[in-house]
Structures are given as C-alpha cells and as structure tokens.
Design an enzyme around this catalytic site. Structure first.
Site, PDB file in Angstrom:
ATOM      1  N   LYS A 195     -14.418  55.778 -47.367  1.00 38.86           N
ATOM      2  CA  LYS A 195     -15.812  55.634 -46.933  1.00 38.86           C
ATOM      3  C   LYS A 195     -15.981  56.695 -45.852  1.00 38.86           C
ATOM      4  CE  LYS A 195     -18.363  54.349 -44.184  1.00 38.86           C
ATOM      5  NZ  LYS A 195     -19.250  55.290 -43.462  1.00 38.86           N
ATOM      6  N   GLU A 200     -21.210  58.790 -43.002  1.00 37.05           N
ATOM      7  CA  GLU A 200     -22.483  58.973 -43.710  1.00 37.05           C
ATOM      8  C   GLU A 200     -23.235  60.183 -43.172  1.00 37.05           C
ATOM      9  OE1 GLU A 200     -21.570  56.666 -41.686  1.00 37.05           O
ATOM     10  OE2 GLU A 200     -23.176  55.906 -40.393  1.00 37.05           O
ATOM     11  N   SER A 219     -15.310  55.628 -33.338  1.00 39.04           N
ATOM     12  CA  SER A 219     -15.641  55.156 -31.990  1.00 39.04           C
ATOM     13  C   SER A 219     -14.970  53.813 -31.675  1.00 39.04           C
ATOM     14  CB  SER A 219     -17.156  54.984 -31.882  1.00 39.04           C
ATOM     15  OG  SER A 219     -17.562  53.956 -32.765  1.00 39.04           O
ATOM     16  N   CYS A 238     -12.170  64.511 -30.311  1.00 34.69           N
ATOM     17  CA  CYS A 238     -11.554  63.383 -29.602  1.00 34.69           C
ATOM     18  C   CYS A 238     -10.505  63.880 -28.620  1.00 34.69           C
ATOM     19  CB  CYS A 238     -10.923  62.412 -30.592  1.00 34.69           C
ATOM     20  SG  CYS A 238      -9.547  63.148 -31.461  1.00 34.69           S
ATOM     21  N   GLU A 279     -17.252  58.041 -22.658  1.00 31.69           N
ATOM     22  CA  GLU A 279     -16.932  59.265 -23.395  1.00 31.69           C
ATOM     23  C   GLU A 279     -18.259  59.981 -23.654  1.00 31.69           C
ATOM     24  OE1 GLU A 279     -15.695  58.632 -27.479  1.00 31.69           O
ATOM     25  OE2 GLU A 279     -14.422  60.399 -27.433  1.00 31.69           O
TER      26      GLU A 279
HETATM   27  P1  NAD Z   1     -18.362  56.044 -35.502  1.00 30.59           P
HETATM   28  O1  NAD Z   1     -17.521  54.918 -35.070  1.00 30.59           O
HETATM   29  O2  NAD Z   1     -19.813  56.002 -35.221  1.00 30.59           O
HETATM   30  O3  NAD Z   1     -18.210  56.231 -37.085  1.00 30.59           O
HETATM   31  C1  NAD Z   1     -16.940  56.198 -37.710  1.00 30.59           C
HETATM   32  C2  NAD Z   1     -17.041  55.404 -39.002  1.00 30.59           C
HETATM   33  O4  NAD Z   1     -17.306  54.045 -38.687  1.00 30.59           O
HETATM   34  C3  NAD Z   1     -18.149  55.897 -39.902  1.00 30.59           C
HETATM   35  O5  NAD Z   1     -17.656  55.925 -41.222  1.00 30.59           O
HETATM   36  C4  NAD Z   1     -19.256  54.875 -39.707  1.00 30.59           C
HETATM   37  O6  NAD Z   1     -20.001  54.657 -40.878  1.00 30.59           O
HETATM   38  C5  NAD Z   1     -18.520  53.618 -39.307  1.00 30.59           C
HETATM   39  N1  NAD Z   1     -19.241  52.814 -38.302  1.00 30.59           N
HETATM   40  C6  NAD Z   1     -20.011  53.275 -37.293  1.00 30.59           C
HETATM   41  N2  NAD Z   1     -20.466  52.244 -36.549  1.00 30.59           N
HETATM   42  C7  NAD Z   1     -19.958  51.113 -37.085  1.00 30.59           C
HETATM   43  C8  NAD Z   1     -20.052  49.734 -36.755  1.00 30.59           C
HETATM   44  N3  NAD Z   1     -20.769  49.313 -35.722  1.00 30.59           N
HETATM   45  N4  NAD Z   1     -19.394  48.854 -37.522  1.00 30.59           N
HETATM   46  C9  NAD Z   1     -18.663  49.260 -38.567  1.00 30.59           C
HETATM   47  N5  NAD Z   1     -18.542  50.562 -38.923  1.00 30.59           N
HETATM   48  C10 NAD Z   1     -19.181  51.481 -38.198  1.00 30.59           C
HETATM   49  O7  NAD Z   1     -17.703  57.375 -34.909  1.00 30.59           O
HETATM   50  P2  NAD Z   1     -18.309  58.823 -34.955  1.00 30.59           P
HETATM   51  O8  NAD Z   1     -19.458  58.904 -34.014  1.00 30.59           O
HETATM   52  O9  NAD Z   1     -18.507  59.243 -36.349  1.00 30.59           O
HETATM   53  O10 NAD Z   1     -17.080  59.674 -34.377  1.00 30.59           O
HETATM   54  C11 NAD Z   1     -16.930  59.972 -33.009  1.00 30.59           C
HETATM   55  C12 NAD Z   1     -15.936  59.043 -32.349  1.00 30.59           C
HETATM   56  O11 NAD Z   1     -14.688  59.114 -33.042  1.00 30.59           O
HETATM   57  C13 NAD Z   1     -15.622  59.441 -30.917  1.00 30.59           C
HETATM   58  O12 NAD Z   1     -15.528  58.291 -30.136  1.00 30.59           O
HETATM   59  C14 NAD Z   1     -14.270  60.128 -31.018  1.00 30.59           C
HETATM   60  O13 NAD Z   1     -13.497  60.101 -29.844  1.00 30.59           O
HETATM   61  C15 NAD Z   1     -13.634  59.333 -32.105  1.00 30.59           C
HETATM   62  N6  NAD Z   1     -12.559  60.073 -32.738  1.00 30.59           N
HETATM   63  C16 NAD Z   1     -11.293  59.692 -32.455  1.00 30.59           C
HETATM   64  C17 NAD Z   1     -10.227  60.384 -32.989  1.00 30.59           C
HETATM   65  C18 NAD Z   1      -8.829  59.980 -32.673  1.00 30.59           C
HETATM   66  O14 NAD Z   1      -7.929  60.400 -33.392  1.00 30.59           O
HETATM   67  N7  NAD Z   1      -8.605  59.185 -31.636  1.00 30.59           N
HETATM   68  C19 NAD Z   1     -10.466  61.469 -33.849  1.00 30.59           C
HETATM   69  C20 NAD Z   1     -11.785  61.816 -34.133  1.00 30.59           C
HETATM   70  C21 NAD Z   1     -12.827  61.098 -33.569  1.00 30.59           C
END
Ligand code: NAD
Length: 531
Positions: free
Chosen positions: A208, A211, A261, A316, A416
């Site tokens: 998944k 999006e 996140s 990240c 962050e």
């Molecule tokens: P996000 O959490 O918004 O989205 C990630 C995934 O989770 C997506 O597929 C999204 O559809 C889903 N999602 C989003 N909100 C959700 C919810 N409330 N419930 C269930 N699923 C949900 O993250 P993002 O904004 O796409 O990415 C940025 C974040 O990712 C930053 O916090 C960054 O630090 C982190 N990140 C961490 C690493 C690591 O290895 N630690 C690597 C890359 C990014």
C-alpha cells in the site's frame, strides 16, 4: 519498454514544456501481475508539488480489490515458497539490473510526483555523491543486490550429536503473505527496503504505497514483471487509512513493514500486533548534528547545510537540529551564506538544489512551526517563508530557514518540522550536548563533527541514538547492516534490511531428529523429562 510508464514520461515532458494537461490519467492497481483500473468511485487527486496541477488520480481501492490482492498473494505463496532459493536469487539479480537500467525513468517520476530534485530522486534509488561526503544516501538498488545474497543470509544452523544418534538443525522459513505500507518522502527507496527482501525469502507481499506518490512503486512492479516475478508475488492497492486498517486486520497477512509518521506507525504497530502480526515500524525523527569547535570547518559546514536543507528537509535522516558546542556557534553566519546560495526551484530544473514540499498543507505546517519558534523567543536569522519561485508561483516552496537560540521546550524543537528549516541550539560542553540529545524522544540518527578521536568515541559510546555518524551527516547504514533507528523512531524488534530484515521476514524452524540403526529401547515407556 515503458509500456505503463510512457504515460508518466509524456506527462513529464508536457509539464516541462509548460503545456496544460487535457486529461488526467489514473494510477492503476497491480493485481495478479496485471495493471488494472480500479472500480472505485473514490479518487485522490495527486498534484505536482511544483505547480499544484493535478497529474494523476489515485484510487481508494474497494474492499473487494484489497481482498483480491491478498487472495492473489496467498495463492502465489503456495508455489513461490516452494521455488528453489536459486530461482528466487536469479530473479532478484535480473530485477536489480533492471532497476539500475531504468533509474532515470523512475527518478523522473519521483520528481514529478514527489517534487525532489532529479539528482536527489536518483539517490532515492541509487547512491549519490559517495566521495564528497555531503550527502550519504544508501544505495537502494544495493538492497536488491543484498537480497541476492539470500543463499548465505538464509543459512540455518546445525549441531550434530546433541545426544546419542541425535542431531539438531534449524532453518528459516517464509511467513506467508506480508504487507508493506510506505511514506511519501522516499517513494522508491522504502518499497525497495521491503519487497525484494520479503520475496527473496519466499514470502509474497501486498504493498500500500503512499497515496501521495505511488508512481515509483508502480514502475518497480513493471520491472518485477519483466524480471520474472510470478503473478501474485507482489500486489499493489491504494488508499489511505481504511486501506491501512484492512492490512492490520486481515488474518491472511502475517507481517507488516511500515515506514512513516508517528501517528500512523504507532497505530499500525498496535493494531497489527493485536491481530497477532509481526510488525516493524520506522517512524519520525529529530536528528541532531553536534559541531565541536575543533571540527574541520569547511567540510562540516558543507555537510550540515546539505543534510539540513537537501530534499527540502523531507528526509527522516535530515540533520534538522544543529548543536553548537562552545565557540563553534561563531560559524552561524557562514551557514547562512551557504544556505543562501542554494537554488530553490522545481526539481527538474537544471541546478535545482531544493524542490517544493509535498503539499500546501505540509508547507503551512512548516510555516506555522517557524512562526511558533519566533513567538516563543527564537531568532529567525534566515527566513525562507515568503519565497516566490519564478514560473512556479503556485508550488509549495519554502526557502532555507534558520532559527537560532532555540530552547528544548519550543514547538519548533519538540516537533519534527519536515521542511528546509534548521534549528540551532547552543551548549557549553559535549556532556550537555549528549544530555540534550538523549532527552529527546527520538533516536533515528545523529552526527558529531570533530577532529578528536576521544571526543568522537565518547559521543558514540554515550549517545542513545540508533544510527551515529562521525563526520558523516546522514549515517544511513549500507544494506549489509540494518537501518537501526531506536527509541521513539522505531517500534518492533527486528529492523529493516540487513540480517535483521531476513530475520523479520522468516520464521526459524528447529528440527531435533533421532536416527538409530538398532532399536535398543526397553518395553517400558519413560515418562520423566528426558535428560
Ligand atoms: P504518513 O504516516 O502520513 O504516511 C505513511 C503511510 O501511512 C501512508 O501509506 C499513509 O497512507 C498511511 N497513513 C497516514 N496516516 C495514517 C493514519 N492516521 N492511520 C493509518 N495510516 C495512515 O507519513 P508521510 O507523511 O508519508 O511520511 C513522512 C514521515 O515518515 C515523517 O515523519 C518521517 O520522519 C517518516 N519517515 C521515517 C523513516 C524512517 O526510516 N524512520 C523513513 C522515511 C520517513
């Protein structure tokens, strides 16, 4: 090639030439080896972050489509798990080669959907600027190449003669259907952390993708087809929270790899675990760079500026907080000078250093956090909030921004920011710097810049952060190691890729066997625990 992707490439060319799109394409599902149109009536518009023009529509997959993906992966698992490890290895060799050959096409799609610069987009897939040391990005293709070592990585253990005529051996078996849920900021890198290793171990995977930029995942699936992955070994559906909850709850899925996140990661870790699944969850970060007064000044400042503002701070492992120890704070003006030289524009423009943020909402969040810093008493020494990029006036751009005199209780420090904003703090001693970092809830990455080995050793020994750089700003481990973010940045037991990744995607089975030439047993059964 480019059956599917020609659409994306034409789109890219039109946008580059300033044409307006007459019609908007849709992102497909990848079900049972085929790209298919969703039957949903709910779509998410995906905007080019540099223009905010809609470039594709991403389906919110129906429940039936998600179920079809899982069913396809479950069916494929029956035969895929029985293929020889050498067959899987050969497919992975071909896949790694195809990823390398198609790097530029995938990078173009990443720039279009995610916004980062083309050079940085290539770094999403393959290593960039190894020698300069300013940006250290893991070679993602190498994760595929590392997956090719499965014949060594997956070896079990044996111990003969543990009792008379008795031997024990253990081996690693695939789990079944696994799932990958990915974030927007590395649309190729993160899927490549997941499905090559999961599948080479004999699992199948449903993905998944974010999006907000699923295009790179779709291109990787096309290459997976070309490399010889059988239908159903990888399936992709789209959506947001409902799709994620489906993955957490579905009883066929045995393990979830998540990157994103905190909010989503904690939710998925808990909901997935409640359903009895294995979950690895990489989450948010606040990475500190400690600058000692004895650091090699020019190299350190270049590293810091690159790691703070590169990818518009949407990494990240971005070095988003600088901790000046003692006199090194005098270098702030030179950091500003370097930051001002960075070119902010659309990622495909020649010379672009910093592209747009992913969405207007992300931009607004960054602006709000900068404003909160100012209100809470920080000094705004470089303000990139009002930047206007000629030709891209509607893009989500923020220029390099520096807040100094930041204190640990300010929102710009506790949150962050995920934008091109460097937060600067000052301490008198290395001990204070270590304490500050250890008190922060995150443990993704940190770096120290010094020319003193004893200082570096003390830092690496005493710091409670999972990935530490010494004169290396973005210390992402290469794939023979694992991505070892810790504390608030990770939930789970087994990290991504490396040996831990193989352990995550496999179940140990241990066999104790007795083979005796003659039956010497008496006629009476023994009921005591055998010793
Ligand atoms: P996000 O959490 O918004 O989205 C990630 C995934 O989770 C997506 O597929 C999204 O559809 C889903 N999602 C989003 N909100 C959700 C919810 N409330 N419930 C269930 N699923 C949900 O993250 P993002 O904004 O796409 O990415 C940025 C974040 O990712 C930053 O916090 C960054 O630090 C982190 N990140 C961490 C690493 C690591 O290895 N630690 C690597 C890359 C990014």
């Amino acid at each position: 090639r480019n059956r599917l992707c020609s659409q994306t490439l034409q789109l890219q060319r039109s946008l580059r030439n300033g044409y307006h799109l007459r019609s908007v394409s849709t992102t497909k599902l990848f079900l049972d080896g085929k790209f298919v149109e969703s039957k949903t009536d709910e779509w998410i518009d995906l905007h080019n972050p540099a223009t905010n023009e809609v470039i594709t529509r991403v389906p919110v997959s129906t429940r039936a489509e998600m179920q079809a993906a899982v069913d396809s992966s479950a069916e494929a698992f029956k035969s895929w798990s029985q293929t020889t490890v050498l067959t899987r290895q050969q497919i992975m060799f071909r896949f790694a080669d195809l990823v390398r050959k198609n790097l530029k096409d995938i990078a173009a799609n990443i720039t279009l959907e995610q916004g980062k610069t083309l050079v940085d987009a290539e770094g999403d897939i393959s290593l960039v600027d190894k020698s300069a040391g300013t940006v250290r990005s893991i070679d993602q293709k190498e994760v595929c190449e590392h997956a090719c070592s499965i014949t060594s990585l997956c070896l079990g253990e044996t111990l003969p003669n543990v009792a008379k005529d008795m031997d024990i051996h253990s081996y690693r078996e695939p789990l079944g259907v696994t799932a990958g849920i990915t974030p927007f900021n590395f649309p190729a890198m993160i899927p490549l952390w997941m499905f090559p290793l999961a599948t080479v171990c004999g699992n199948t995977m449903v993905i998944k993708p974010s999006e907000r930029d699923p295009g790179a995942t779709m291109m990787l699936c096309e290459l997976a087809n070309e490399a010889g992955f059988p239908a159903g070994v990888v399936n992709v559906f789209h959506g947001a929270t409902d799709a994620v909850n489906f993955v957490c709850d579905d009883p066929t899925i045995k393990a979830i790899s998540f990157v994103g996140s905190d909010t989503a990661g904690q939710h998925i870790y808990e909901r997935g675990a409640m359903a009895g699944k294995r979950v690895q969850s990489n989450m948010g970060a606040k990475n500190h760079g400690v600058i000692m007064p004895d650091a090699n000044k020019e190299a350190t400042l270049n590293s810091l500026v690159g790691a703070a503002f590169g990818a518009a701070g949407q990494r990240c492992m971005a070095l988003s907080t600088v901790v000046f120890v003692g006199e090194s704070k005098k270098w702030i003006p030179e950091i500003i000078e370097r930051a001002q030289k960075l070119t902010v524009t659309a990622g495909h423009e020649p010379g672009a250093d910093i592209g747009p943020l992913i969405s207007p909402q992300a931009k607004q969040r960054v602006l709000d956090l900068v404003e909160s810093g100012v209100k809470q008493g920080a000094d705004l020494l470089l303000d990139g909030r009002d930047i206007v990029v000629p030709g891209y006036e509607k893009g989500n751009f923020v220029g390099p921004t520096l807040l100094s005199n930041v204190k640990p209780n300010m929102d710009c420090y506790t949150e962050e920011i995920f934008g091109p904003v460097l937060v600067a703090m000052e301490v008198d001693t290395l001990d204070e710097a270590i304490q500050l970092i250890n008190n922060n809830r995150y443990g993704n990455g940190t770096a120290i810049f010094t020319t003193n080995g004893a200082t570096a050793r003390k830092f690496t020994q005493q710091i409670h952060v999972g990935q530490v750089g010494v004169n290396v700003p973005i210390p992402v481990p290469l794939p023979m190691f694992s991505f070892t973010g810790s504390r608030g940045s990770f939930r789970g037991d087994l990290n991504f890729y490396g040996k831990a990744g193989v352990q995550f995607y496999t179940q140990l089975k241990t066999v104790t066997q007795l083979w005796r030439e003659e039956d010497t047993s008496s006629t009476k059964a023994t009921v005591a625990m055998p010793v």
